[in-house]
Design a protein around this motif. Structure first.
Motif, PDB file in Angstrom:
ATOM      1  N   LYS A   1       2.702   1.038 -11.452  1.00  0.00           N
ATOM      2  CA  LYS A   1       2.462   1.912 -12.598  1.00  0.00           C
ATOM      3  C   LYS A   1       1.792   3.181 -12.069  1.00  0.00           C
ATOM      4  O   LYS A   1       0.594   3.171 -11.796  1.00  0.00           O
ATOM      5  N   PRO A   2       2.588   4.250 -11.893  1.00  0.00           N
ATOM      6  CA  PRO A   2       2.042   5.481 -11.312  1.00  0.00           C
ATOM      7  C   PRO A   2       0.839   6.025 -12.072  1.00  0.00           C
ATOM      8  O   PRO A   2       0.720   5.862 -13.284  1.00  0.00           O
TER       9      PRO A   2
ATOM     10  N   PRO B   1       0.637   3.857  -7.543  1.00  0.00           N
ATOM     11  CA  PRO B   1      -0.774   4.064  -7.244  1.00  0.00           C
ATOM     12  C   PRO B   1      -1.100   3.736  -5.794  1.00  0.00           C
ATOM     13  O   PRO B   1      -0.189   3.593  -4.973  1.00  0.00           O
ATOM     14  N   ASN B   2      -2.393   3.551  -5.516  1.00  0.00           N
ATOM     15  CA  ASN B   2      -2.859   3.256  -4.164  1.00  0.00           C
ATOM     16  C   ASN B   2      -2.236   1.978  -3.610  1.00  0.00           C
ATOM     17  O   ASN B   2      -1.853   1.914  -2.462  1.00  0.00           O
TER      18      ASN B   2
ATOM     19  N   TYR C   1       0.859  -1.190   0.000  1.00  0.00           N
ATOM     20  CA  TYR C   1       0.000   0.000   0.000  1.00  0.00           C
ATOM     21  C   TYR C   1       0.894   1.238   0.000  1.00  0.00           C
ATOM     22  O   TYR C   1       1.894   1.293   0.714  1.00  0.00           O
ATOM     23  N   ALA C   2       0.504   2.205  -0.799  1.00  0.00           N
ATOM     24  CA  ALA C   2       1.323   3.397  -1.016  1.00  0.00           C
ATOM     25  C   ALA C   2       1.637   4.134   0.267  1.00  0.00           C
ATOM     26  O   ALA C   2       0.768   4.369   1.095  1.00  0.00           O
TER      27      ALA C   2
END
Length: 103
Positions: free
Chosen positions: A30-31, A20-21, A13-14
């Protein structure tokens, strides 16, 4: 009969400034057009703007108006939305803000 073994995915988890999240551990994220902390960063930026330009936002304020930030409330996220009315009422009562009757 072929028995398939289900494997449980493990997620990362970010953390702050990550996107991403979440993503599966062992894969490359993958942003997206969001990062963890983006809302907080924006809120702080907007607070700084308001405090440095009080006359623009508060009638009667001047550039020499003094102020004290007595508290700062940051809502963690959308998943917490069910409790917001109760929390807001409790915070306002704790700060002795005059509230209308809700009866």
């Amino acid at each position: 009969n072929t028995q398939t073994k289900k494997t449980k995915k493990v997620w990362h988890y970010a953390g702050y400034k990550e996107s991403p999240n979440r993503w599966e551990v062992g894969t490359d994220p993958k942003p997206i057009g969001w990062y963890a902390g983006m809302q907080y960063d924006g809120d702080i930026s907007r607070c700084k703007d308001v405090l440095s330009n009080l006359p623009k936002y508060i009638p009667g304020a001047t550039t020499s108006t003094q102020y004290e930030v007595a508290g700062f409330f940051f809502w963690q996220g959308d998943k917490d939305r069910c409790m917001w009315p109760l929390l807001c009422i409790l915070l306002l009562k704790a700060s002795k803000v005059c509230l209308p009757s809700f009866s």
